[in-house]
Design an enzyme around this catalytic site. Structure first.
Site, PDB file in Angstrom:
ATOM      1  N   ASP A  43      40.807  58.031 -20.664  1.00  0.00           N
ATOM      2  CA  ASP A  43      41.894  58.669 -21.427  1.00  0.00           C
ATOM      3  C   ASP A  43      41.323  59.437 -22.620  1.00  0.00           C
ATOM      4  O   ASP A  43      41.720  60.571 -22.911  1.00  0.00           O
ATOM      5  CB  ASP A  43      42.951  57.639 -21.862  1.00  0.00           C
ATOM      6  CG  ASP A  43      42.367  56.390 -22.508  1.00  0.00           C
ATOM      7  OD1 ASP A  43      41.126  56.174 -22.439  1.00  0.00           O
ATOM      8  OD2 ASP A  43      43.146  55.612 -23.106  1.00  0.00           O
ATOM      9  N   LYS A  58      37.200  52.992 -17.281  1.00  0.00           N
ATOM     10  CA  LYS A  58      38.326  52.350 -17.957  1.00  0.00           C
ATOM     11  C   LYS A  58      37.981  50.871 -18.069  1.00  0.00           C
ATOM     12  O   LYS A  58      38.716  49.993 -17.597  1.00  0.00           O
ATOM     13  CB  LYS A  58      39.621  52.615 -17.156  1.00  0.00           C
ATOM     14  CG  LYS A  58      40.902  52.223 -17.869  1.00  0.00           C
ATOM     15  CD  LYS A  58      41.293  53.119 -19.021  1.00  0.00           C
ATOM     16  CE  LYS A  58      42.469  52.520 -19.775  1.00  0.00           C
ATOM     17  NZ  LYS A  58      42.849  53.280 -20.989  1.00  0.00           N
ATOM     18  N   TYR A 102      40.275  56.074  -3.518  1.00  0.00           N
ATOM     19  CA  TYR A 102      40.604  56.919  -2.367  1.00  0.00           C
ATOM     20  C   TYR A 102      40.356  56.186  -1.049  1.00  0.00           C
ATOM     21  O   TYR A 102      40.943  56.533  -0.028  1.00  0.00           O
ATOM     22  CB  TYR A 102      39.750  58.188  -2.366  1.00  0.00           C
ATOM     23  CG  TYR A 102      40.269  59.330  -3.209  1.00  0.00           C
ATOM     24  CD1 TYR A 102      40.716  59.126  -4.501  1.00  0.00           C
ATOM     25  CD2 TYR A 102      40.281  60.622  -2.697  1.00  0.00           C
ATOM     26  CE1 TYR A 102      41.164  60.191  -5.270  1.00  0.00           C
ATOM     27  CE2 TYR A 102      40.732  61.692  -3.454  1.00  0.00           C
ATOM     28  CZ  TYR A 102      41.159  61.466  -4.747  1.00  0.00           C
ATOM     29  OH  TYR A 102      41.598  62.521  -5.496  1.00  0.00           O
ATOM     30  N   ASP A 123      38.326  63.591 -10.050  1.00  0.00           N
ATOM     31  CA  ASP A 123      39.301  64.531  -9.492  1.00  0.00           C
ATOM     32  C   ASP A 123      40.131  65.127 -10.636  1.00  0.00           C
ATOM     33  O   ASP A 123      40.303  66.339 -10.740  1.00  0.00           O
ATOM     34  CB  ASP A 123      40.202  63.797  -8.493  1.00  0.00           C
ATOM     35  CG  ASP A 123      41.238  64.715  -7.879  1.00  0.00           C
ATOM     36  OD1 ASP A 123      40.865  65.827  -7.471  1.00  0.00           O
ATOM     37  OD2 ASP A 123      42.423  64.338  -7.826  1.00  0.00           O
ATOM     38  N   ASP A 133      39.559  69.078 -12.676  1.00  0.00           N
ATOM     39  CA  ASP A 133      40.619  70.097 -12.789  1.00  0.00           C
ATOM     40  C   ASP A 133      40.815  70.489 -14.244  1.00  0.00           C
ATOM     41  O   ASP A 133      40.980  71.662 -14.577  1.00  0.00           O
ATOM     42  CB  ASP A 133      41.953  69.573 -12.227  1.00  0.00           C
ATOM     43  CG  ASP A 133      42.181  69.973 -10.771  1.00  0.00           C
ATOM     44  OD1 ASP A 133      41.175  70.135 -10.049  1.00  0.00           O
ATOM     45  OD2 ASP A 133      43.349  70.125 -10.368  1.00  0.00           O
TER      46      ASP A 133
HETATM   47  C1  IPM Z   1      39.639  67.926  -4.600  1.00  0.00           C
HETATM   48  C2  IPM Z   1      41.012  67.802  -4.009  1.00  0.00           C
HETATM   49  C3  IPM Z   1      40.988  66.686  -2.974  1.00  0.00           C
HETATM   50  C4  IPM Z   1      40.620  65.405  -3.694  1.00  0.00           C
HETATM   51  C5  IPM Z   1      42.267  66.523  -2.169  1.00  0.00           C
HETATM   52  C6  IPM Z   1      42.707  67.804  -1.500  1.00  0.00           C
HETATM   53  C7  IPM Z   1      42.167  65.413  -1.161  1.00  0.00           C
HETATM   54  O1  IPM Z   1      41.959  67.598  -4.988  1.00  0.00           O
HETATM   55  O2  IPM Z   1      38.681  68.170  -3.842  1.00  0.00           O
HETATM   56  O3  IPM Z   1      39.516  67.781  -5.814  1.00  0.00           O
HETATM   57  O4  IPM Z   1      41.485  64.761  -4.299  1.00  0.00           O
HETATM   58  O5  IPM Z   1      39.445  65.040  -3.666  1.00  0.00           O
HETATM   59 MG    MG Z   2      41.201  67.769  -6.978  1.00  0.00          MG
END
Ligand code: IPM
Ligand code: MG
Length: 355
Positions: A220, A188, A142, A244, A248
């Site tokens: 993975d 990785k 990032y 990230d 999710d």
């Molecule tokens: C998160 C979000 C952010 C990230 C985005 C909105 C920049 O997806 O906080 O997980 O990738 O960190």
């Molecule tokens: Mg995110």
């Protein structure tokens, strides 16, 4: 009476609605725990860009650093997608994390028994899941240099320094000591040099935590194991982008992304926010689930302010609310006795939190 200064960032989309419910619950808790919260609203995201031309005004950084903790709603939306990258809400968020030095992002994924049917996975796979993703937040791909693009080529660089890995590893091991005493470090290393360094440094630091069992897993495989057998995980330690993605994925074990809180912490201050986004498609309709933000406020009480009794009250109130069958729209199909609005949900939790 103890008084705390909280910087509030409502942001975009559903951000203002869900933050209003979190402050409602905080104020209810304050009245029974002899606390007082002094809120200062600061601007960030698309709304900050619209009002000031900058998604992260300097004042927001200053006032946040000058508070006891930051409670954050959500930012972003299609409306700002066409802006140059540095003007976009997401860039403001990344700069904010960097400026505040919040290098450790803690994302718990806990399956509530009451919502066991809400997940797309079978109940027997997810019952009892209790994972803490510890994601490095201000390094990796990032932020790495060089980065850039031309018409023909785009590039980013995944960089980690030893020091960055050391501090996030310590966080993960310390958190594991308070939980299931297992850390699974995700990388990785079979392909990336940066990951081999990650693996070597994490292994080195683990020697200081003989009571915690360390394993390593390729990212993975980790993505696969999360849906195959999520109960094997306690703390998952990851770099920025892997965390990230995996956080999710982990959130979906729990049924709705509208449930999960997070804390981003560093040496200076903590930022507490739901892991979901600003959901512009449902903004202003009063149907957003405020639980992730209310649970983030609870994490704030626990980690930033040391008010664990108040935090426990909120956590119990959330559980009770779900147990009694109150559901926002996102969970209406799952054992709902009553479907309620964002603000009704906040009021019910606020009420139970004071009992
Ligand atoms: C998160 C979000 C952010 C990230 C985005 C909105 C920049 O997806 O906080 O997980 O990738 O960190
Ligand atoms: Mg995110």
């Amino acid at each position: 009476m103890k008084s705390y200064k909280i910087a509030l960032i409502k942001g975009d989309g559903i951000g203002p609605e869900i933050i209003d419910e979190a402050t409602k619950v905080l104020d209810a808790i304050a009245s029974v725990c002899d606390l007082h919260f002094d809120y200062e609203e600061v601007l960030m995201g698309g709304i900050a860009y619209d009002m000031t031309g900058d998604p992260l005004p300097q004042e927001t950084i200053n006032k946040s650093l000058n508070s006891d903790a930051v409670l954050f709603g959500a930012i972003g939306g299609q409306k700002w997608d066409a802006l140059p990258r540095e003007k976009r809400p997401e860039s403001g968020l990344l700069r904010f994390r960097k400026e505040l030095g919040v290098y450790a992002n803690l994302r718990p994924a806990v399956v509530y028994d009451e919502l066991i049917n809400a997940s797309s996975l079978k109940p027997k796979i997810i019952k009892g899941v209790d994972i803490m993703v510890v994601r490095e937040l201000i390094g990796g791909i990032y932020f790495g240099e060089p980065k850039g693009r031309t018409q023909e080529k785009g590039w980013n660089t995944m960089v980690y320094t030893r020091e960055e890995i050391v501090r996030i590893a310590h966080q993960a091991f310390r958190i594991a000591q308070t939980r299931g005493k297992k850390v699974c470090s995700i990388d990785k290393a079979n392909v990336l040099d940066v990951s081999q360094l990650w693996r070597d440094v994490v292994t080195e630091i683990s020697e200081q935590y003989p009571d915690v069992a360390l394993t390593h897993m390729y990212v993975d495989n980790a993505a696969m194991q999360l849906v195959l057998n999520p109960k094997q995980f306690d703390v998952m330690l990851t770099g920025n982008i892997f965390g990230d993605i995996l956080s999710d994925e982990a959130s979906m074990l729990c049924g709705s992304i509208g449930l999960l809180p997070s804390a981003s912490v560093g040496e200076k201050i903590g930022v507490y926010e739901p892991i979901h986004g600003s959901a512009p498609d449902i903004a202003g309709q009063g149907i957003a689930n405020p639980i992730a933000t209310i649970a983030s406020a609870s994490m704030m009480l626990r980690y930033a302010l040391g008010e664990s009794e108040a935090a426990d009250k909120i956590d119990r109130a959330i559980k009770r609310t779900l147990k009694e069958g109150y559901r926002t729209q996102d969970l209406a199909q799952f054992d709902a006795k009553e479907v309620c609005s964002t603000s009704e949900m906040g009021s019910i939790i606020a009420n139970y939190a004071t009992k």
